[in-house]
Design an enzyme around this catalytic site. Structure first.
Site, PDB file in Angstrom:
ATOM      1  CD1 TRP A  92      -2.627   1.691   0.411  1.00 15.60           C
ATOM      2  CD2 TRP A  92      -2.003   1.969   2.540  1.00 15.60           C
ATOM      3  NE1 TRP A  92      -3.331   2.765   0.906  1.00 15.60           N
ATOM      4  CE2 TRP A  92      -2.956   2.965   2.220  1.00 15.60           C
ATOM      5  CE3 TRP A  92      -1.462   1.944   3.826  1.00 15.60           C
ATOM      6  CZ2 TRP A  92      -3.375   3.928   3.128  1.00 15.60           C
ATOM      7  CZ3 TRP A  92      -1.889   2.898   4.737  1.00 15.60           C
ATOM      8  CH2 TRP A  92      -2.825   3.878   4.385  1.00 15.60           C
ATOM      9  CG  ASP A 129      -1.957  -7.505   0.800  1.00 19.41           C
ATOM     10  OD1 ASP A 129      -2.854  -8.326   1.027  1.00 19.41           O
ATOM     11  OD2 ASP A 129      -2.167  -6.276   0.661  1.00 19.41           O
ATOM     12  CE1 TYR A 154      -3.895  -0.983  -1.408  1.00 20.75           C
ATOM     13  CE2 TYR A 154      -2.220  -2.671  -1.475  1.00 20.75           C
ATOM     14  CZ  TYR A 154      -3.287  -2.086  -0.852  1.00 20.75           C
ATOM     15  OH  TYR A 154      -3.733  -2.596   0.338  1.00 20.75           O
ATOM     16  CE  LYS A 161      -5.753  -5.924   0.272  1.00 18.07           C
ATOM     17  NZ  LYS A 161      -4.449  -5.627  -0.352  1.00 18.07           N
ATOM     18  CG  HIS A 180      -9.744  -2.784  -1.132  1.00 14.61           C
ATOM     19  ND1 HIS A 180      -8.728  -2.445  -2.002  1.00 14.61           N
ATOM     20  CD2 HIS A 180      -9.274  -2.502   0.104  1.00 14.61           C
ATOM     21  CE1 HIS A 180      -7.695  -1.979  -1.310  1.00 14.61           C
ATOM     22  NE2 HIS A 180      -8.008  -1.988  -0.045  1.00 14.61           N
ATOM     23  CB  SER A 203     -10.220  -6.143   2.700  1.00  9.61           C
ATOM     24  OG  SER A 203      -9.389  -5.199   3.330  1.00  9.61           O
ATOM     25  CE  LYS A 249       4.167   1.042   2.487  1.00  8.92           C
ATOM     26  NZ  LYS A 249       4.395   2.506   2.254  1.00  8.92           N
ATOM     27  CB  SER A 250       9.352  -0.826   4.775  1.00  6.87           C
ATOM     28  OG  SER A 250      10.419   0.108   4.769  1.00  6.87           O
TER      29      SER A 250
END
Length: 283
Positions: free
Chosen positions: A24, A48, A53, A78, A111, A148, A239-240
């Site tokens: 994301w 994911d 996105y 998604k 989503h 989600s 996330k990163s």
């Protein structure tokens, strides 16, 4: 769980790696490609993404460049809100698969439950969408299906009107935003809970109690928080785009939080949720 490749078993028998790499807000192009490649280099096998996105093509390129066998990977995407509905879902899925350059998805999620275009008829929209999910699943194009941001009353609509229960519910979940009611409902119905925003989009780094616990174990706040998720049997999706943090977030299997620290984190205040209400979104 002893490493990133250890798995939970979903209600249909499919195995899903216990930590996923989130994408994301990861820009399409070199940033997404490099971060996903770095994650796989660190041992992540669960990626994911989502149509909205805007980085599915780059995620797919990274998967191809990694040369890791497709069977070793677990890829989630998604369905975006504007594509809810039976035929539109099938069409959106085809685009996602094409953009990712894959033959099948391991997991496909709705989503959001109540979207801008279907405020009044959201129940009907979810059911039509889910029936398309069931078809894709039955046709072997998806190994597992889920949702989600669904709360119990959204899930009940699927239970009452469709044939297959969701196998996963990915929700915002982190310390100060435990979502106890939804988690309990999912567990009672054999639905695995995944956590998006497991690090509270950074707010947790400002909480003194978390720094104190991190110092106690000689770990980072991120590692402590992700370990808390693992010990609670929640599947986190950190996330990163920074290689050192991607690696750090993967190193959470060589220690265990004491019961007293688990409870402290469970009752933590100071990094509450984003405030997004799935029943009242405007997108």
């Amino acid at each position: 769980m002893n490493n990133l490749k250890d798995t939970y078993t979903l209600s249909n028998g499919v195995n899903i790696p216990c930590v996923g790499f989130g994408t994301w807000q990861t820009p399409n192009g070199e940033t997404a490609i490099n971060s996903v490649l770095e994650a796989m280099k660190c041992g992540y096998r669960h990626i994911d993404t989502a149509a909205c996105y805007g980085n599915e093509e780059s995620v797919g390129k990274a998967i191809k460049l990694s040369r890791i066998n497709r069977e070793e990977l677990f890829v989630t995407s998604k369905l975006w809100n504007t594509d809810q509905g039976y035929e539109s879902t099938l069409k959106a899925f085809d685009k996602t698969i094409k953009d990712l350059g894959l033959d099948y998805l391991d997991l496909y999620l709705i989503h959001w439950p109540v979207v801008k275009e279907h405020k009044e008829d959201w129940k009907e929209a979810i059911c039509e969408t889910w029936k398309a999910f069931e078809k894709l699943y039955s046709d072997g194009k998806i190994r597992a299906i889920g949702v989600s941001n669904f709360k119990p009353h959204h899930l009940k609509v699927i239970f009452e009107n469709c044939n297959i229960k969701p196998m996963v519910n990915q929700i915002e979940l982190h310390p100060s935003h435990n979502q106890d009611e939804t988690v309990k409902f999912c567990r009672n119905n054999n639905i695995l809970v995944e956590a998006w925003g497991p690090l509270s989009t950074g707010r947790i780094f400002k909480v003194k109690e978390m720094q104190d616990i991190a110092n106690k174990y000689n770990k980072s706040i991120a590692q402590i928080t992700l370990r808390w998720h693992i010990q609670n049997e929640i599947l986190p999706l950190p996330k990163s785009v920074t290689p050192s943090r991607i690696k750090e977030n993967s190193m959470i299997f060589d220690f265990e939080l004491l019961k007293e620290d688990m409870e402290l984190i469970q009752n933590l205040k100071g990094c509450e949720g984003s405030g997004v209400n799935p029943d009242n979104i405007n997108f």
